[in-house]
Scaffold this motif. Structure first.
Motif, short mmCIF file in Angstrom:
data_model
loop_
_atom_site.label_atom_id
_atom_site.label_comp_id
_atom_site.label_asym_id
_atom_site.label_seq_id
_atom_site.Cartn_x
_atom_site.Cartn_y
_atom_site.Cartn_z
N ASP A 148 0.84 -1.21 0.00
CA ASP A 148 0.00 0.00 0.00
C ASP A 148 0.87 1.25 0.00
N GLY A 149 0.38 2.28 -0.65
CA GLY A 149 1.03 3.57 -0.60
C GLY A 149 2.11 3.81 -1.63
N VAL A 150 2.40 2.81 -2.47
CA VAL A 150 3.41 3.01 -3.51
C VAL A 150 2.78 3.80 -4.66
N PRO A 151 3.38 4.92 -5.07
CA PRO A 151 2.80 5.73 -6.15
C PRO A 151 2.66 4.93 -7.45
N THR A 152 1.63 5.26 -8.21
CA THR A 152 1.38 4.56 -9.47
C THR A 152 2.56 4.67 -10.41
N LEU A 153 3.23 5.81 -10.42
CA LEU A 153 4.39 5.99 -11.29
C LEU A 153 5.49 5.00 -10.95
N GLU A 227 5.30 -7.64 4.38
CA GLU A 227 3.87 -7.71 4.09
C GLU A 227 3.47 -9.02 3.44
N TRP A 228 4.32 -9.51 2.51
CA TRP A 228 3.86 -10.66 1.74
C TRP A 228 4.06 -11.97 2.47
N GLN A 229 4.86 -11.99 3.55
CA GLN A 229 4.95 -13.22 4.33
C GLN A 229 3.78 -13.38 5.31
N GLY A 230 3.32 -12.29 5.89
CA GLY A 230 2.20 -12.38 6.83
C GLY A 230 2.51 -13.23 8.04
N ALA A 231 3.72 -13.05 8.62
CA ALA A 231 4.15 -13.90 9.73
C ALA A 231 3.38 -13.64 11.01
N GLY A 232 2.59 -12.58 11.04
CA GLY A 232 1.78 -12.31 12.23
C GLY A 232 0.82 -13.43 12.57
N VAL A 233 0.47 -14.26 11.58
CA VAL A 233 -0.44 -15.37 11.86
C VAL A 233 0.17 -16.33 12.87
N PHE A 234 1.50 -16.44 12.91
CA PHE A 234 2.14 -17.33 13.87
C PHE A 234 2.08 -16.77 15.28
N GLN A 303 -2.16 -11.56 -2.44
CA GLN A 303 -1.21 -10.54 -2.86
C GLN A 303 -0.43 -10.95 -4.09
N GLY A 304 -0.84 -12.02 -4.73
CA GLY A 304 -0.21 -12.42 -5.98
C GLY A 304 1.08 -13.20 -5.82
N TYR A 305 1.37 -13.67 -4.61
CA TYR A 305 2.61 -14.37 -4.37
C TYR A 305 2.40 -15.85 -4.07
N GLU A 306 1.25 -16.37 -4.48
CA GLU A 306 0.97 -17.77 -4.21
C GLU A 306 1.91 -18.72 -4.96
N PHE A 307 2.60 -18.23 -5.96
CA PHE A 307 3.53 -19.09 -6.72
C PHE A 307 4.86 -19.29 -5.99
N ALA A 308 5.13 -18.54 -4.92
CA ALA A 308 6.44 -18.57 -4.28
C ALA A 308 6.67 -19.86 -3.49
N LEU A 309 7.94 -20.28 -3.46
CA LEU A 309 8.37 -21.42 -2.65
C LEU A 309 9.48 -20.93 -1.72
N PRO A 310 9.14 -20.48 -0.52
CA PRO A 310 10.15 -19.91 0.38
C PRO A 310 11.27 -20.89 0.70
N THR A 311 12.50 -20.41 0.68
CA THR A 311 13.65 -21.26 0.95
C THR A 311 13.62 -21.81 2.37
N LYS A 312 12.97 -21.10 3.28
CA LYS A 312 12.91 -21.56 4.67
C LYS A 312 12.24 -22.93 4.79
N ILE A 313 11.44 -23.31 3.80
CA ILE A 313 10.86 -24.67 3.80
C ILE A 313 11.97 -25.69 3.70
N TYR A 314 12.85 -25.50 2.73
CA TYR A 314 13.93 -26.47 2.50
C TYR A 314 14.97 -26.43 3.62
N ALA A 315 15.17 -25.25 4.21
CA ALA A 315 16.11 -25.16 5.33
C ALA A 315 15.68 -26.08 6.46
N ALA A 316 14.39 -26.15 6.72
CA ALA A 316 13.88 -27.02 7.78
C ALA A 316 13.95 -28.49 7.38
N THR A 317 13.40 -28.81 6.22
CA THR A 317 13.34 -30.23 5.84
C THR A 317 14.71 -30.84 5.65
#
Length: 407
Positions: A148-153, A227-234, A303-317
């Motif tokens: 939010d708040g990023v100018p259109t330009l 914003e795009w991680q939404g870690a507040g859910v944890f 937010q359009g980032y559903e395609f992402a595969l965070p590396t932190k997944i692989y760090a754990a596994t």
């Protein structure tokens, strides 16, 4: 016929000289730094000479790769020590333009986001008449659109810059089918778009070694908070879990634009058991993950980032530790389909249920996810070295194509 003044002449036997321009490089504990180091090592194994143009990093000292060198330049960093924000990016990009033009003869260029670095590298490559490869780990313009708040330009400029860099690159390396598909939506399907995958350093993030010395059961969130991680859910989920599991803790080893706000919220609400710690080296992250009940990963929906595969997944596994992922999309499906942990909606109640299941598995000494399966799956499907080898092959293939066209 006019020849490039930097392209190797026919019959020359010197190894190809590849320059990698990246704002972050090891020892900085971020995914892009690991990815670029792995690519450099793969290029060197393939016989290339490599020069890395990057930034000075706290504690980095004088670092050299086996064949060439790592050249560091001071940049503006934020209060958390990150090269983040367009003022910081430009403090790297503007000197980079001169550094690239003054480089001794080079044969190929590799560029890491942001798009401003891509634009500088694109122009320098055109002047030096060499091919460039762009590493598209994600789509920065989509991330900009989600804030939010990023100018259109600014939104329009970032989108134009990113698409222009992709279109003119000899190769664009993508890290997942989702990122590949998104690029194809934006610039169309083309042979230069190559999916090489992404992964983790499975030697550093191993299932063998110490466990960090923490007491009691704990969860680990290691990585960026924005914003795009939404870690507040944890935080919301853990507050529910803590009511019945008084010894449990949640450790954040993180940075990012949302970290301070999240920490302030935890203090204001008096939530016990949540600790915010500074970034630590990868080997220490691995040790803490080995001792954790689960690693945590999340992506904010919508937010359009559903395609992402965070590396932190692989760090754990890779350490034999399961993952609790909050959010829809590629990461959710990968964890669910490969039995890597718990794939949840981005919802506090659902995440809390997964946390309880992970804690109960530890309490009964019968974990719900087999650590050996997690390690084996990671070695087979998410080895950073294997992905880097494919990336190096593409960089060198683009060089051979340019040589053929010049000849």
């Amino acid at each position: 016929m006019t020849r490039s003044r930097t392209a190797p002449q026919r019959g020359r036997t010197r190894p190809p000289h590849v320059v990698v321009a990246t704002r972050v490089y090891t020892p900085e504990p971020v995914a892009a730094a690991f990815r670029q180091e792995a690519l450099v090592l793969a290029l060197e194994r393939a016989g290339a000479e490599v020069t890395v143009l990057t930034t000075t990093a706290p504690g980095a000292g004088s670092v050299r790769s086996r064949a060439r060198k790592v050249s560091r330049w001071p940049v503006k960093r934020d209060s958390q020590g990150q090269v983040r924000g367009y003022v910081s990016y430009l403090s790297f990009d503007l000197p980079l333009a001169l550094r690239l033009l003054l480089q001794r003869p080079m044969d190929a260029l590799v560029l890491e986001p942001p798009p401003t670095t891509g634009m500088v590298g694109m122009v320098a490559a055109a002047i030096r008449r060499i091919p460039y490869t762009f590493y598209a780990a994600d789509v920065w313009s989509d991330a900009t659109d989600s804030v939010d708040g990023v100018p259109t330009l600014v939104r329009t400029a970032v989108r134009w810059a990113e698409k222009t860099v992709w279109k003119r690159a000899a190769r664009v390396l993508t890290i997942s089918p989702g990122v590949q598909h998104r690029l194809e939506e934006l610039i169309g399907s083309r042979p230069s778009l190559v999916m090489v995958g992404n992964g983790i350093d499975t030697d550093t993030f191993s299932d063998q070694g110490g466990t960090g010395g923490e007491q009691g059961p704990y969860f680990v969130y290691a990585g960026t908070v924005s914003e795009w991680q939404g870690a507040g859910v944890f935080v919301d989920a853990f507050a529910r879990v803590r009511a019945t599991h008084h010894a449990a803790r949640l450790l954040f080893f993180s940075e990012g634009s949302g970290r301070d706000a999240l920490e302030a919220r935890v203090r204001a609400e008096g939530i016990e058991g949540i600790e915010f710690r500074d970034k630590i080296p990868p080997a220490q992250v691995a040790a803490h993950l080995r001792g954790a009940v689960a690693g945590l990963s999340s992506i904010t929906p919508g937010q359009g980032y559903e395609f992402a595969l965070p590396t932190k997944i692989y760090a754990a596994t890779s350490t034999g530790t399961p993952v609790i992922h909050a959010g829809e999309g590629a990461a959710h499906d990968r964890i669910r389909d490969n039995a890597l942990g718990w794939a949840c909606d981005h919802d506090a109640e659902h995440v809390a249920a997964a946390m309880r299941a992970a804690l109960e598995g530890v309490d009964t000494d019968q974990p719900a996810v087999d650590p050996e399966h997690l390690r084996r799956w990671t070695l087979e499907n998410a080895s950073l070295a294997g992905c880097a080898t494919q990336g190096a092959q593409q960089v060198l293939a683009s060089l051979e194509e340019r040589r053929s066209s010049d000849g």
